[in-house]
Design a protein around this motif. Structure first.
Motif, mmCIF file in Angstrom:
data_model
loop_
_atom_site.group_PDB
_atom_site.id
_atom_site.type_symbol
_atom_site.label_atom_id
_atom_site.label_comp_id
_atom_site.label_asym_id
_atom_site.label_seq_id
_atom_site.Cartn_x
_atom_site.Cartn_y
_atom_site.Cartn_z
ATOM 1 N N SER A 1 26.933 1.300 21.479
ATOM 2 C CA SER A 1 26.947 2.943 22.009
ATOM 3 C C SER A 1 27.058 3.612 20.814
ATOM 4 O O SER A 1 27.378 2.895 19.695
ATOM 5 C CB SER A 1 28.152 3.185 22.984
ATOM 6 N N ARG B 1 25.420 5.896 25.470
ATOM 7 C CA ARG B 1 25.238 4.498 25.727
ATOM 8 C C ARG B 1 23.907 4.028 25.225
ATOM 9 O O ARG B 1 22.922 4.718 25.291
ATOM 10 C CB ARG B 1 25.659 4.398 27.203
ATOM 11 N N ARG C 1 21.939 8.671 29.136
ATOM 12 C CA ARG C 1 22.620 8.055 28.453
ATOM 13 C C ARG C 1 24.065 8.597 27.782
ATOM 14 O O ARG C 1 24.830 8.107 27.081
ATOM 15 C CB ARG C 1 21.842 7.407 27.418
ATOM 16 N N VAL D 1 30.041 10.056 24.488
ATOM 17 C CA VAL D 1 29.501 8.803 23.769
ATOM 18 C C VAL D 1 28.038 8.545 24.605
ATOM 19 O O VAL D 1 27.711 9.076 25.643
ATOM 20 C CB VAL D 1 30.296 7.685 24.355
ATOM 21 N N GLN E 1 18.332 3.603 17.693
ATOM 22 C CA GLN E 1 19.576 4.137 17.660
ATOM 23 C C GLN E 1 19.881 4.738 16.393
ATOM 24 O O GLN E 1 20.573 5.694 16.146
ATOM 25 C CB GLN E 1 20.693 3.120 18.258
#
Length: 253
Positions: A195, A250, A235, A248, A174
């Protein structure tokens, strides 16, 4: 909580834009501007100084220069829960002015071109232009993503339980994705559920008059980014929220 925000002019000359952007040449002002921009709410001088790693006095000087340049605005508020006699004077808080600044020499009018293309999109009754735009955004997103492919997890032979390692790998992934998005003009933030939210829309001004177009393009672009780096494109979800980009990303399920 008392709240009275300064208004800012909407018109801006090239000279004004150059002056405003040159204000950010100083490293301390850059750090303070980033600290204020990273907050969802106006922040105090002390909080900005702490985030930037400088003294309160120096922060006050640079923050006021950013206000004078039109990059930050101010509001006055007391601490939450404080009120009545003895509560003290409201403290000055700072927030980022949501205004785009573009400087080119010689001047270029890409905003007009964007408006014309968006207007053409609105007149697309058969959906051909719509499909072509979304496809182009997806292709460009995949190209972005391919520049920073997802790194596969490297198992630790000494680890007895892989759950912690998988969680750390997810956080690292991420973080890498956030770096890629920053390079492409987004302002990503990790939210409490894992997220990635986006504080801004790179096409903010256009999104106000052509919301469906811009949201669709953002979604196609970011889905393409995920696919291009070998990730799950699903996602990326449309999730319109006030003061945020409509997409967004996820966490992995």
């Amino acid at each position: 909580m008392d709240d009275s925000r300064q208004s800012t002019p909407t018109g801006q000359s090239k000279t004004d834009a150059l002056r405003e952007l040159s204000t950010l040449a100083d490293p301390a002002r850059q750090s303070l501007y980033k600290a204020v921009s990273a907050s969802d709410e106006p922040i105090t001088r002390d909080a900005a100084a702490t985030a930037a790693g400088i003294s309160r006095t120096l922060a006050a000087y640079h923050l006021d220069l950013l206000v004078d340049a039109g990059l930050l605005g101010t509001t006055f508020a007391r601490r939450d829960g404080a009120g009545g006699p003895g509560a003290g004077r409201p403290a000055k808080h700072y927030y980022r002015i949501q205004q785009e600044r573009n400087v080119s020499v010689p001047p270029r009018n890409y905003e007009l071109l964007a408006d014309l293309l968006a207007t053409a999109f609105d007149g697309d009754s058969d959906g051909v232009v719509h499909s072509a735009l979304l496809q182009a955004a997806d292709v460009e997103g995949r190209r972005f993503g391919a520049e920073r492919p997802r790194q596969p997890a490297v198992p630790d032979p000494d680890a007895s339980d892989g759950s912690t390692e998988e969680a750390e790998q997810g956080e690292s992934d991420q973080g890498q994705l956030c770096e890629l998005l920053e390079e492409r003009g987004y302002e990503p933030m990790l939210e409490s559920d894992g997220s990635i939210g986006l504080r801004n829309c790179p096409f903010h001004r256009l999104s106000r008059s052509h919301t469906d177009l811009v949201c669709g393009l953002n979604h196609a672009l970011l889905s393409g980014v995920l696919e291009g780096r070998g990730d799950d494109s699903a996602r990326a979800e449309l999730c319109p929220r006030e003061g945020r980009c409509c997409v967004v990303i996820r966490p992995e399920s």
